[in-house]
Structures are given as C-alpha cells and as structure tokens.
Enzyme design. Structure first.
Site, PDB file in Angstrom:
ATOM      1  N   GLN A   1       0.857  -1.680  -0.095  1.00  0.00           N
ATOM      2  CA  GLN A   1      -0.204  -0.083   0.177  1.00  0.00           C
ATOM      3  C   GLN A   1       0.234   1.387  -0.093  1.00  0.00           C
ATOM      4  O   GLN A   1       1.895   1.215   0.257  1.00  0.00           O
ATOM      5  CB  GLN A   1      -0.808   0.172   1.214  1.00  0.00           C
ATOM      6  CG  GLN A   1       0.180  -0.708   2.492  1.00  0.00           C
ATOM      7  CD  GLN A   1      -1.354  -1.029   3.851  1.00  0.00           C
ATOM      8  OE1 GLN A   1      -2.101  -1.346   3.027  1.00  0.00           O
ATOM      9  NE2 GLN A   1      -0.397  -2.095   4.112  1.00  0.00           N
TER      10      GLN A   1
ATOM     11  N   ASP B   1       0.166  -0.392  13.783  1.00  0.00           N
ATOM     12  CA  ASP B   1       0.497   0.880  14.719  1.00  0.00           C
ATOM     13  C   ASP B   1       0.898   0.440  15.554  1.00  0.00           C
ATOM     14  O   ASP B   1       1.611   1.133  16.448  1.00  0.00           O
ATOM     15  CB  ASP B   1      -0.778   1.575  14.301  1.00  0.00           C
ATOM     16  CG  ASP B   1      -1.856   1.298  14.441  1.00  0.00           C
ATOM     17  OD1 ASP B   1      -2.051   1.084  15.969  1.00  0.00           O
ATOM     18  OD2 ASP B   1      -2.853   0.712  13.680  1.00  0.00           O
TER      19      ASP B   1
ATOM     20  N   GLU C   1       0.362  -9.098  11.144  1.00  0.00           N
ATOM     21  CA  GLU C   1      -0.163  -8.259  10.196  1.00  0.00           C
ATOM     22  C   GLU C   1       0.861  -8.580   9.411  1.00  0.00           C
ATOM     23  O   GLU C   1       2.306  -8.676   9.282  1.00  0.00           O
ATOM     24  CB  GLU C   1       0.971  -6.440  10.860  1.00  0.00           C
ATOM     25  CG  GLU C   1       1.334  -5.727  10.319  1.00  0.00           C
ATOM     26  CD  GLU C   1       0.349  -4.488   9.717  1.00  0.00           C
ATOM     27  OE1 GLU C   1      -0.481  -4.305  10.384  1.00  0.00           O
ATOM     28  OE2 GLU C   1       0.117  -4.696   8.355  1.00  0.00           O
TER      29      GLU C   1
ATOM     30  N   ASP D   1      -0.277 -12.487   6.491  1.00  0.00           N
ATOM     31  CA  ASP D   1      -1.575 -12.636   5.639  1.00  0.00           C
ATOM     32  C   ASP D   1      -2.845 -13.081   7.414  1.00  0.00           C
ATOM     33  O   ASP D   1      -2.266 -14.440   6.956  1.00  0.00           O
ATOM     34  CB  ASP D   1      -2.129 -13.264   4.255  1.00  0.00           C
ATOM     35  CG  ASP D   1      -3.372 -12.830   3.887  1.00  0.00           C
ATOM     36  OD1 ASP D   1      -3.889 -12.914   5.170  1.00  0.00           O
ATOM     37  OD2 ASP D   1      -3.332 -13.317   2.707  1.00  0.00           O
ATOM     38  N   GLY D   2      -3.191 -12.503   7.658  1.00  0.00           N
ATOM     39  CA  GLY D   2      -3.871 -12.742   8.525  1.00  0.00           C
ATOM     40  C   GLY D   2      -4.898 -13.947   7.784  1.00  0.00           C
ATOM     41  O   GLY D   2      -5.643 -15.179   9.177  1.00  0.00           O
TER      42      GLY D   2
ATOM     43  N   ASP E   1      -8.348  -5.593  13.094  1.00  0.00           N
ATOM     44  CA  ASP E   1      -7.631  -4.234  13.585  1.00  0.00           C
ATOM     45  C   ASP E   1      -7.398  -4.095  12.070  1.00  0.00           C
ATOM     46  O   ASP E   1      -5.954  -4.142  11.832  1.00  0.00           O
ATOM     47  CB  ASP E   1      -6.537  -4.043  14.456  1.00  0.00           C
ATOM     48  CG  ASP E   1      -6.852  -2.559  14.833  1.00  0.00           C
ATOM     49  OD1 ASP E   1      -7.183  -2.217  13.782  1.00  0.00           O
ATOM     50  OD2 ASP E   1      -5.978  -2.707  15.696  1.00  0.00           O
ATOM     51  N   SER E   2      -8.114  -3.982  10.813  1.00  0.00           N
ATOM     52  CA  SER E   2      -7.652  -3.983   9.510  1.00  0.00           C
ATOM     53  C   SER E   2      -8.540  -2.415   8.697  1.00  0.00           C
ATOM     54  O   SER E   2      -8.656  -1.769   9.739  1.00  0.00           O
ATOM     55  CB  SER E   2      -8.612  -5.231   8.954  1.00  0.00           C
ATOM     56  OG  SER E   2      -9.920  -5.039   9.025  1.00  0.00           O
TER      57      SER E   2
HETATM   58  N1  SAM Z   1      -7.545   1.346  13.317  1.00  0.00           N
HETATM   59  C1  SAM Z   1      -7.339   1.361  11.689  1.00  0.00           C
HETATM   60  C2  SAM Z   1      -9.228   1.881  11.225  1.00  0.00           C
HETATM   61  O1  SAM Z   1      -9.942   1.019  10.840  1.00  0.00           O
HETATM   62  O2  SAM Z   1      -8.075   2.106  10.430  1.00  0.00           O
HETATM   63  C3  SAM Z   1      -6.497  -0.239  10.974  1.00  0.00           C
HETATM   64  C4  SAM Z   1      -5.430  -0.081  11.837  1.00  0.00           C
HETATM   65  S1  SAM Z   1      -4.263  -1.075  11.354  1.00  0.00           S
HETATM   66  C5  SAM Z   1      -3.241  -0.187  10.652  1.00  0.00           C
HETATM   67  C6  SAM Z   1      -4.574  -1.956   9.563  1.00  0.00           C
HETATM   68  C7  SAM Z   1      -3.970  -2.981   9.558  1.00  0.00           C
HETATM   69  O3  SAM Z   1      -3.605  -4.168   8.615  1.00  0.00           O
HETATM   70  C8  SAM Z   1      -2.621  -2.567   8.746  1.00  0.00           C
HETATM   71  O4  SAM Z   1      -2.033  -1.907   9.315  1.00  0.00           O
HETATM   72  C9  SAM Z   1      -2.905  -3.372   7.262  1.00  0.00           C
HETATM   73  O5  SAM Z   1      -1.458  -3.963   6.825  1.00  0.00           O
HETATM   74  C10 SAM Z   1      -3.010  -4.565   7.619  1.00  0.00           C
HETATM   75  N2  SAM Z   1      -3.752  -5.415   6.857  1.00  0.00           N
HETATM   76  C11 SAM Z   1      -4.896  -5.687   6.251  1.00  0.00           C
HETATM   77  N3  SAM Z   1      -4.762  -6.629   5.088  1.00  0.00           N
HETATM   78  C12 SAM Z   1      -4.446  -7.775   6.177  1.00  0.00           C
HETATM   79  C13 SAM Z   1      -4.254  -9.022   6.159  1.00  0.00           C
HETATM   80  N4  SAM Z   1      -5.101  -9.959   5.275  1.00  0.00           N
HETATM   81  N5  SAM Z   1      -3.514 -10.064   6.894  1.00  0.00           N
HETATM   82  C14 SAM Z   1      -3.042  -9.049   7.714  1.00  0.00           C
HETATM   83  N6  SAM Z   1      -2.870  -7.424   8.159  1.00  0.00           N
HETATM   84  C15 SAM Z   1      -3.897  -6.683   7.461  1.00  0.00           C
END
Ligand code: SAM
Length: 275
Positions: free
Chosen positions: A31, A86, A106, A137-138, A155-156
């Site tokens: 991203q 974060d 993450e 990947d989660g 928390d995605s």
């Molecule tokens: N609080 C935030 C919001 O709702 O805007 C979310 C914060 S956190 C930074 C979200 C994270 O999810 C990102 O860093 C992203 O890289 C991660 N993410 C997205 N898809 C994912 C996946 N399939 N597996 C693990 N992490 C993932």
C-alpha cells in the site's frame, strides 16, 4: 504554501486536514503509506489515502476494540490481533495482566517499522516480551491455528485489497475455529450511517458463525460520520451482560464500565438496520 490531506473514504464526502509536515511517504509492498503531522489531530497514519489512526483520537478506537472483548472474557490469556500494525491494540491488550501472549499478525512490515519510528506513543508495546509479531496474511494465519486464542481482534483496513478477505462469512467461521471453547471475536466494521448495507452484511455473516453476535458503537472523530461500529461474536459470554465488578482501573480515556454496557445501546436507525 498550505498543505492539506484530503481523505475521501466515502465516495462523495471528503475530510481535509491541514498538514504541518510530511514525516514519511512510501509505496510499500501492499500500500501507499504516509505519516503526516497535522494541526488538528497531531501525527496521522494514512494507508492508500485513508486515515488509520491519529495521535489525538487513537485511544477511542484502541480502547474500545480491546477492552470490550477482554473484559467480557473471564480470563483472556492468549490474544490474536489481525492487522493492527500501528500497535495501539497491542498496547491496550497488554494492560490486561491475565494476558500471557498477544500475537500481532500484520501483512505489511513497513507499517510496523514506520509506526515504531513516528508514532511511538501508539506502537510503544510492540517490543514487550509478551508480544509476538508475525508478518503474514491474517487469513492464512487464522486458518492454520485452531482452538488456540481466547480473543481474536480484527484490526484491519477497510474491505479492499489485502483486507477484503478479512470481512465475510467464511473468514468468521475460520475465526470461530481459531478460538478456544469460550472465545470471543471482535472487528472494526465501518459506519452504519454511510455504509448501512455493508454493516448489515457483516453483522449477518458474523451471526451465522457465532451464537452471540452484537454491534457496539464508538464516537471516533476521524472516521467518516464520526460514528463507528464494531461487531463482536462470542461462543459463550454475552458482552452486554459481562460481569464488570472486578474490572481494574487501566487509566483509560474513553472506556468505562458504564460505557461498556452503553455502547451496545443503538439508535433506532441502526436497530432497524439489523432486524
Ligand atoms: N484502526 C485502523 C482503521 O480502522 O483504520 C486499522 C489500523 S491497522 C494500521 C490496519 C492494518 O491491517 C494495516 O496495517 C494493514 O497492513 C493490515 N492488513 C490488511 N490486510 C491484512 C491481512 N490480510 N492480514 C494481516 N494484516 C492485514
């Protein structure tokens, strides 16, 4: 020259923030990442132009996504966070003395790296010995871990790109299997004001996977409409009737025992939506 960040997460509505300084801007493997310092909200993390978190209001989101499920579960020992790079959710989880291990899964290691550098107030617990970081990947992680976690927190980012598969019935069923016999799942699930169909779909999908499914709300200034939903799915413990008599003071700024229960009281338009 004035600099402004313009976020248009919801099609035709826009939020703008006056920028003091751009601290980092890069294309990661997954991203477009930026951390900017803003006048109104302090430092802010954006992914693909969407505000993720800010120094001034992050506590609302991180406290609510964490303390509602962790104070509902009578003895949470092992917790998984999917996304959450974060570190704010991990910081809140580790305030719970019952927690022996918190795994952060993450997908994008650059999010962790830049948040450690520029958002230390939020990422400060990522080096705690009880925190284990897994880059991947989660969806795959959840699939490969059965009957292991007392609480799973999704928390995605919003349901696009890498995060698309983190929303929906098949993933919620995988989470059910990843949880222990009285486990609890929670996810950030968008705004019912602008995205009613999406919120309803998520709720219905979660309801198919979990015997107890509820939505709770929090007022988050930087998220569209300022009014954000979280969906909670539980195998045994009802979050609305949780026994909060022994909840210790965790020095929270948003979460209180009263608010725990009150956040499940929904306005009529949301109640109608979920029928
Ligand atoms: N609080 C935030 C919001 O709702 O805007 C979310 C914060 S956190 C930074 C979200 C994270 O999810 C990102 O860093 C992203 O890289 C991660 N993410 C997205 N898809 C994912 C996946 N399939 N597996 C693990 N992490 C993932």
């Amino acid at each position: 020259m004035e600099m402004w960040v313009k976020e248009s997460q919801i099609g035709d509505a826009v939020m703008t923030y006056k920028v003091k300084e751009t601290l980092v801007r890069k294309k990661t493997k997954y991203q477009d990442l930026a951390i900017v310092d803003t006048y109104a909200l302090g430092r802010m993390l954006l992914l693909d132009g969407i505000v993720q978190t800010t120094i001034n209001d992050e506590y609302v989101y991180h406290e609510m996504i964490t303390h509602i499920p962790l104070f509902t579960h009578p003895n949470p020992k092992k917790v998984l966070v999917v996304g959450g790079g974060d570190g704010g959710t991990i910081r809140e989880i580790l305030k719970h003395t019952s927690v022996e291990k918190a795994v952060l899964c993450e997908i994008d290691e650059d999010v962790i790296k830049e948040c450690k550098k520029y958002l230390p107030e939020i990422s400060c617990a990522l080096d705690d010995p009880r925190c284990e970081i897994f880059i991947g990947d989660g969806i795959k992680y959840v699939h490969e871990h059965k009957n292991e976690f007392d609480v799973v927190i999704v928390d995605s980012t919003d349901p696009f790109g890498a995060a698309e598969g983190l929303f929906g019935g098949s993933f919620y069923k995988e989470i059910f299997n990843c949880l222990t016999e009285d486990g609890i799942f929670v996810a950030q699930t968008e705004t019912p004001f602008y995205l009613p169909n999406q919120v309803k779909q998520i709720y219905d999908d979660a309801k198919e996977a979990f015997p107890i499914t509820k939505i709770f709300m929090a007022a988050i200034p930087t998220y569209p409409s300022g009014y954000w939903s979280f969906t909670i799915g539980s195998k045994k413990h009802d979050p609305e009737n949780a026994d909060l008599s022994k909840v210790p003071n965790l020095n929270t700024r948003y979460y209180t025992k009263k608010l725990h229960k009150a956040s499940f009281v929904l306005p009529k338009y949301v109640e109608d939506l979920l029928k």
